[in-house]
Design a protein around this motif. Structure first.
Motif, mmCIF file in Angstrom:
data_model
loop_
_atom_site.group_PDB
_atom_site.id
_atom_site.type_symbol
_atom_site.label_atom_id
_atom_site.label_comp_id
_atom_site.label_asym_id
_atom_site.label_seq_id
_atom_site.Cartn_x
_atom_site.Cartn_y
_atom_site.Cartn_z
ATOM 1 N N GLY A 80 -4.422 -4.809 -0.156
ATOM 2 C CA GLY A 80 -4.880 -5.329 1.056
ATOM 3 C C GLY A 80 -5.405 -4.672 2.207
ATOM 4 O O GLY A 80 -4.906 -3.516 2.097
ATOM 5 N N PRO A 81 -6.047 -5.000 3.255
ATOM 6 C CA PRO A 81 -6.499 -4.353 4.423
ATOM 7 C C PRO A 81 -5.093 -3.730 5.045
ATOM 8 O O PRO A 81 -5.273 -2.696 5.714
ATOM 9 N N SER A 82 -4.303 -4.421 4.891
ATOM 10 C CA SER A 82 -2.895 -3.750 5.871
ATOM 11 C C SER A 82 -1.521 -4.076 5.104
ATOM 12 O O SER A 82 -0.431 -4.222 5.624
ATOM 13 N N SER A 83 -1.567 -3.825 3.638
ATOM 14 C CA SER A 83 -0.371 -3.739 2.848
ATOM 15 C C SER A 83 -0.651 -2.995 1.848
ATOM 16 O O SER A 83 -1.631 -2.532 1.329
ATOM 17 N N ALA A 84 0.467 -2.553 1.238
ATOM 18 C CA ALA A 84 0.723 -1.779 -0.055
ATOM 19 C C ALA A 84 2.258 -1.923 -0.707
ATOM 20 O O ALA A 84 3.014 -2.408 -0.107
ATOM 21 N N PHE A 85 2.057 -1.376 -1.947
ATOM 22 C CA PHE A 85 3.272 -1.349 -2.598
ATOM 23 C C PHE A 85 3.519 0.203 -2.885
ATOM 24 O O PHE A 85 2.592 1.040 -3.065
ATOM 25 N N LEU A 86 4.700 0.749 -2.701
ATOM 26 C CA LEU A 86 5.094 1.946 -2.866
ATOM 27 C C LEU A 86 5.685 2.225 -4.258
ATOM 28 O O LEU A 86 6.581 1.477 -4.831
ATOM 29 N N LEU A 87 5.283 3.267 -4.994
ATOM 30 C CA LEU A 87 5.704 3.487 -6.433
ATOM 31 C C LEU A 87 6.931 4.358 -6.483
ATOM 32 O O LEU A 87 7.029 5.148 -5.641
ATOM 33 N N SER A 88 7.545 4.273 -7.694
ATOM 34 C CA SER A 88 8.640 5.012 -7.761
ATOM 35 C C SER A 88 8.141 6.621 -8.164
ATOM 36 O O SER A 88 6.842 6.588 -8.125
ATOM 37 N N ARG A 89 9.335 7.450 -8.173
ATOM 38 C CA ARG A 89 8.501 8.721 -8.487
ATOM 39 C C ARG A 89 8.021 8.940 -9.663
ATOM 40 O O ARG A 89 6.829 9.848 -9.657
ATOM 41 N N ASP A 90 8.093 8.368 -10.771
ATOM 42 C CA ASP A 90 7.596 8.762 -11.878
ATOM 43 C C ASP A 90 6.270 7.684 -12.111
ATOM 44 O O ASP A 90 5.640 7.814 -13.276
ATOM 45 N N GLY A 91 6.141 6.688 -11.343
ATOM 46 C CA GLY A 91 4.908 5.865 -11.048
ATOM 47 C C GLY A 91 5.222 4.770 -12.314
ATOM 48 O O GLY A 91 4.202 3.937 -12.616
ATOM 49 N N THR A 92 6.273 4.638 -12.912
ATOM 50 C CA THR A 92 6.575 3.564 -13.783
ATOM 51 C C THR A 92 7.059 2.118 -13.210
ATOM 52 O O THR A 92 7.108 1.287 -13.936
ATOM 53 N N TRP A 98 9.712 -8.412 -1.496
ATOM 54 C CA TRP A 98 10.441 -7.390 -0.870
ATOM 55 C C TRP A 98 9.799 -6.173 -1.108
ATOM 56 O O TRP A 98 10.008 -5.116 -0.495
ATOM 57 N N GLU A 99 8.912 -6.041 -2.029
ATOM 58 C CA GLU A 99 8.176 -4.806 -2.352
ATOM 59 C C GLU A 99 6.985 -4.671 -1.629
ATOM 60 O O GLU A 99 6.502 -3.499 -1.474
ATOM 61 N N VAL A 100 6.499 -5.369 -0.699
ATOM 62 C CA VAL A 100 5.490 -5.517 0.336
ATOM 63 C C VAL A 100 5.718 -4.672 1.443
ATOM 64 O O VAL A 100 6.843 -4.761 2.055
ATOM 65 N N LEU A 101 4.843 -3.620 1.621
ATOM 66 C CA LEU A 101 4.893 -2.976 2.943
ATOM 67 C C LEU A 101 3.646 -3.263 3.872
ATOM 68 O O LEU A 101 2.486 -3.522 3.484
ATOM 69 N N ALA A 102 3.926 -3.159 5.023
ATOM 70 C CA ALA A 102 2.997 -3.588 5.904
ATOM 71 C C ALA A 102 2.411 -2.092 6.747
ATOM 72 O O ALA A 102 3.517 -1.525 7.159
ATOM 73 N N LEU A 103 1.246 -2.173 6.695
ATOM 74 C CA LEU A 103 0.781 -0.581 7.299
ATOM 75 C C LEU A 103 0.173 -0.938 8.520
ATOM 76 O O LEU A 103 -0.838 -1.518 8.642
ATOM 77 N N ARG A 104 0.871 -0.383 9.618
ATOM 78 C CA ARG A 104 0.721 -0.659 10.760
ATOM 79 C C ARG A 104 0.544 0.514 11.646
ATOM 80 O O ARG A 104 0.764 1.637 11.317
ATOM 81 N N PRO A 105 -0.469 0.520 12.781
ATOM 82 C CA PRO A 105 -0.790 1.845 13.397
ATOM 83 C C PRO A 105 0.514 2.406 14.069
ATOM 84 O O PRO A 105 0.468 3.847 14.177
ATOM 85 N N ASP A 106 1.418 1.810 14.396
ATOM 86 C CA ASP A 106 2.769 2.483 14.767
ATOM 87 C C ASP A 106 3.596 2.788 13.733
ATOM 88 O O ASP A 106 5.111 3.171 14.042
ATOM 89 N N GLY A 107 3.418 2.597 12.433
ATOM 90 C CA GLY A 107 4.169 3.001 11.210
ATOM 91 C C GLY A 107 4.309 1.916 10.371
ATOM 92 O O GLY A 107 3.823 0.935 10.217
ATOM 93 N N ILE A 108 5.163 2.380 9.150
ATOM 94 C CA ILE A 108 5.076 1.454 7.908
ATOM 95 C C ILE A 108 6.268 0.787 8.140
ATOM 96 O O ILE A 108 7.317 1.199 8.301
ATOM 97 N N ARG A 109 6.185 -0.501 7.778
ATOM 98 C CA ARG A 109 7.610 -1.417 7.792
ATOM 99 C C ARG A 109 7.719 -2.193 6.614
ATOM 100 O O ARG A 109 6.560 -2.480 6.052
ATOM 101 N N THR A 110 8.550 -2.757 6.343
ATOM 102 C CA THR A 110 9.080 -3.559 5.026
ATOM 103 C C THR A 110 8.782 -5.021 5.299
ATOM 104 O O THR A 110 8.194 -5.345 6.469
ATOM 105 N N SER A 111 8.691 -5.586 4.398
ATOM 106 C CA SER A 111 8.643 -7.220 4.518
ATOM 107 C C SER A 111 9.778 -7.827 5.457
ATOM 108 O O SER A 111 9.372 -9.017 6.018
ATOM 109 N N HIS A 112 10.724 -7.244 5.751
ATOM 110 C CA HIS A 112 11.717 -7.651 6.664
ATOM 111 C C HIS A 112 11.474 -6.907 7.996
ATOM 112 O O HIS A 112 12.430 -7.121 8.712
ATOM 113 N N ASP A 113 10.277 -6.613 8.404
ATOM 114 C CA ASP A 113 9.933 -6.037 9.496
ATOM 115 C C ASP A 113 10.964 -4.612 9.985
ATOM 116 O O ASP A 113 11.360 -4.642 11.064
#
Length: 368
Positions: A278-290, A310-325
Motif C-alpha cells: 500500500g502507499p505506506s505499508s510493506a511486508f519483509l521477505l525472508s532471506r530466501d524469499g519463500t 504482525w507482518e505489516v511494516l509501516a513505512l514512515r519518513p522517520d523510519g520503518i516501524r512494526t505493527s506494534h509501533d
C-alpha cells in the motif's frame, strides 16, 4: 511498430526477449542467421537488417526498433516506446553506454571527441546494440555504413554507426541522437548501479528516465536480472513494487544463519527485500524469499507463510516501524543509531534471484 532483432530464437534469452516484446504489443521479427551460424555479428548485422528493411511491405515512415537478441528485454508498452521516440524529434535514436568502444584510433580521434562532449550524462557514447528510427532513415544509415565498411575494410558495426552519427548524418539530412538520458533505452554495461526496479518499472536514478527497453551490454552478469524481470512480468503483469531497506551506511542484508543483519554498500545475495502492500505499508521477505517476516511483540522475529498482522511494516519518513509501533532496529536489524528507510530495489539485486525464488516469493505473497 516493427521490432527486429538479431539472433537465434532457440536460446532462453531470446525467448525472454520475444515474450516481452509480444507482451508489449510490438510486431516482433527475429532475423535468423544464414546457414548453420548461430549468431550474426559486426557488419553482418547491417547486411541482414538491410535485406529485411528492403521488403516492399516496409514503408519509409514505419518506426523500427532494432535490438540485440541475447541481452535485451522490453519492460514497457509499444505506445510508451512510440511516444518517447516521437517526443525526441529524431530520425534515429541509439542507446548509449558509458565507454567509447571500440577504442579510439589515437589521442586525436575526432569521433571520440564528438561523443566526449555530447552530453554530461555517463551513457553518452553510442551503442549499436539497440536503436529505433524511421525505416527510411535506417536504410540510409545502413547503406552508408555498408559502403564505408567496403571502402575501409572496417567491419565493426558500432564504430561505423558512431562515424555515421558524428560525421555523415547531417549530409543525409538526418537527425541521429544517443539516448543519454535513458528515456527509451536503459543500458546496463558500466551503469547497472544507476538503475532501480520501482513499481514494476525500471528507473535511472541519475536522469530520472524510465526506459521501456533494457540492454545488458558488455558484462553479461545482468542478463540474469533480465530473465527474472521477464518472469515477474509474466506472472504479475503489473509488476511487483519491491523495496530495499537502507541505512546511512548502506543496504540492509541478512547475516549468516543465526547472525544479525549487516549493512553493505552494494546489494548482494542476502539483501533484505520488502514488497509494498500500500502507499505506506510493506511486508519483509525472508532471506530466501519463500516466507514472510513476522515481528512479534517480544522483539523476536519468526517466519510465516501467510500474513495476519504482525507482518505489516509501516513505512514512515522517520523510519520503518512494526505493527506494534516499534522501530525495526529494535529487532536487531541495523544499530540503534540507524534510521532504516525503504527505497527502490537496486536492479542489480535481481541478478541474484532465481526462477524458483520468484515462484516461491509469489506463493508467499498470494495471501496478502
Amino acid at each position: 511498430m516493427l521490432h527486429v532483432t538479431v539472433g537465434h530464437p532457440r536460446t532462453a534469452a531470446m525467448l525472454d526477449l520475444e515474450e516481452s516484446a509480444r507482451r508489449a504489443g510490438l510486431d516482433f521479427h527475429a532475423l535468423r542467421p544464414e546457414g548453420e551460424r548461430e549468431r550474426i555479428i559486426f557488419i553482418d548485422k547491417y547486411l541482414t537488417l538491410a535485406r529485411a528493411l528492403g521488403q516492399p511491405s516496409v514503408r519509409p515512415h514505419d518506426i523500427v526498433l532494432f535490438t540485440d537478441a541475447y541481452d535485451t528485454l522490453v519492460v514497457g508498452a509499444a505506445g510508451e516506446i512510440r511516444r518517447a521516440f516521437a517526443a525526441g524529434g529524431s530520425d534515429i535514436v541509439f542507446n548509449g553506454e558509458t565507454t567509447f568502444w571500440p577504442p579510439a584510433d589515437g589521442p586525436d580521434d575526432p569521433v571520440q571527441a564528438y561523443f566526449d562532449g555530447y552530453s554530461p550524462q555517463r551513457c553518452r557514447y553510442l551503442n549499436s546494440g539497440c536503436y529505433i528510427g524511421y525505416a527510411g532513415a535506417i536504410r540510409t544509415m545502413l547503406s552508408h555504413c555498408i559502403a564505408l565498411s567496403r571502402d575501409t575494410a572496417d567491419h565493426d558495426d558500432q564504430r561505423l554507426a558512431a562515424r555515421f552519427m558524428a560525421q555523415a548524418a547531417p549530409r543525409h539530412g538526418l537527425r541521429v541522437t544517443v539516448d543519454a538520458d535513458s528515456t527509451i533505452f536503459g543500458t546496463l554495461g558500466g551503469s547497472l548501479d544507476l538503475y532501480d526496479y520501482a513499481g514494476g518499472a525500471v528507473r535511472n536514478r541519475a536522469t530520472g528516465g524510465w526506459p521501456p527497453v533494457i540492454h545488458a551490454n558488455g558484462n553479461k552478469g545482468p542478463i540474469a536480472a533480465l530473465s527474472v524481470l521477464n518472469m515477474i512480468h509474466r506472472l504479475v503483469p503489473e509488476g511487483l513494487d519491491l523495496l530495499a531497506i537502507r541505512a546511512p551506511g548502506g543496504f540492509l542484508h541478512d547475516g549468516p544463519d543465526g547472525a544479525a543483519p549487516t549493512l553493505r554498500a552494494q546489494p548482494g545475495p542476502g539483501l533484505c527485500v520488502a514488497v509494498r502492500a500500500g502507499p505506506s505499508s510493506a511486508f519483509l521477505l525472508s532471506r530466501d524469499g519463500t516466507s514472510i517476516r513476522s515481528f512479534r511483540p517480544d522483539r523476536t522475529i519468526a517466519t510465516v507463510s501467510w500474513a495476519q498482522g504482525w507482518e505489516v511494516l509501516a513505512l514512515r519518513p522517520d523510519g520503518i516501524r512494526t505493527s506494534h509501533d516499534t522501530p525495526l532496529t529494535d529487532y536487531g536489524m541495523g544499530t540503534a543509531g540507524d534510521t532504516l528507510t525503504a527505497c527502490p530495489l537496486p536492479l542489480a539485486a535481481l541478478a541474484h534471484w532465481t526462477p524458483d525464488q520468484v515462484r516461491a516469493t509469489l506463493t508467499a505473497l498470494a495471501s496478502l
